[in-house]
Design a protein around this motif. Structure first.
Motif: not given
Lengths: 113, 152
Positions: B32-52
């Motif tokens: 999920v974090t390596a694919s759109p749309p999450v991959v295009d987010l800023a690093t900090d937001l990507r990590s938020t998505v991954e934690i949640v």
């Protein structure tokens, strides 16, 4: 779960050589920490510089290691990456650990220099 | 004649179904974090998505299915200013039919009493809004938004 240890006179440093401590590896992490800290009575610095991701299971495992070592052998942390730091901060667990910027700082601090 | 566009193949949506167990959760997070749309987010937001997502999916594995095997479906979609997420499983219902409050465990305690768990829902609630849980016909459906603003 690969850990690299270095024994110094007053401190044992343990570097986590994995990029995650999560629900899939938390139990294994605890077991490995138990093994590598079995001998000795130095302070323990856990270096998380390579860990890019920590979830609540991983956090719980680090707290469990701190409890296992007991108050006479404090567990300190070093090298928190951005995501790991965020998890510690949001859960306020950053308040119960001494956190060093790097393993070198932690080791020199422990040596009293 | 060119094929009709697939209405579900949208670059701003990603969905997948995984087995509800820790190794599959880990693989799903990576994907999920390596694919759109999450991959295009800023690093900090990507990590938020991954934690949640890690907390939500591991809860499904540990509590909804517990010792049982099962599947969980995840969908993330980019909305204006937020990432819309849906997680669906067929495990046990939430106890009491509602989501845990996610109150932070006490930390001003003697070392032997320090909490080793109970952080998950606090992390989820800290980083999401509009959390909604529904149980219908043996299915749990959790929806939430992750605001796309850098966390303070």
């Amino acid at each position: 779960m690969q850990l690299k240890t270095q024994t110094r006179p007053k401190v044992l440093t343990v570097s986590v050589m994995e990029d995650r401590i999560d629900a899939a590896t938390a139990i294994q992490f605890k077991e490995r920490m138990r093994e590598v800290t079995r001998a000795g009575d130095q302070r323990v610095v856990l270096d998380l510089a390579r860990v890019q991701f920590l979830d609540s299971s991983g956090l719980g495992a680090i707290v469990a290691v701190k409890k296992m070592l007991g108050p006479a052998r404090p567990l300190e942390l070093s090298g928190l990456t951005a995501t790991v730091e965020k998890v510690f901060r949001l859960t306020r667990m950053d308040s119960i650990f001494t956190i060093h910027s790097s393993i070198e700082v932690a080791a020199s601090h422990a040596a009293g220099t | 004649m060119p094929p009709a566009p697939d209405p579900f193949a949208q670059a701003d949506t990603h969905d997948l179904v995984i087995r509800a167990e820790p190794a599959s959760v880990r693989a799903a997070l990576r994907r999920v974090t390596a694919s759109p749309p999450v991959v295009d987010l800023a690093t900090d937001l990507r990590s938020t998505v991954e934690i949640v997502l890690a907390e939500v999916l591991n809860n499904v594995a540990e509590h909804a299915y517990a010792e049982l095997e099962g599947h969980v479906a995840v969908t993330v979609a980019l909305h204006p200013g937020a990432l819309w997420c849906e997680v669906v499983d067929e495990g046990a219902a939430m106890p009491g039919g509602s989501l845990p409050e996610g109150r932070l465990p006490q930390t001003d305690l003697a070392e032997t009493d320090l909490p080793e768990g109970g952080f998950g829902w606090h992390l989820i609630r800290s980083m999401t809004r509009d959390l909604e849980y529904r149980r219908r016909r043996g299915t749990n459906r959790l929806n939430f938004l992750i605001p796309l603003v850098e966390y303070p």
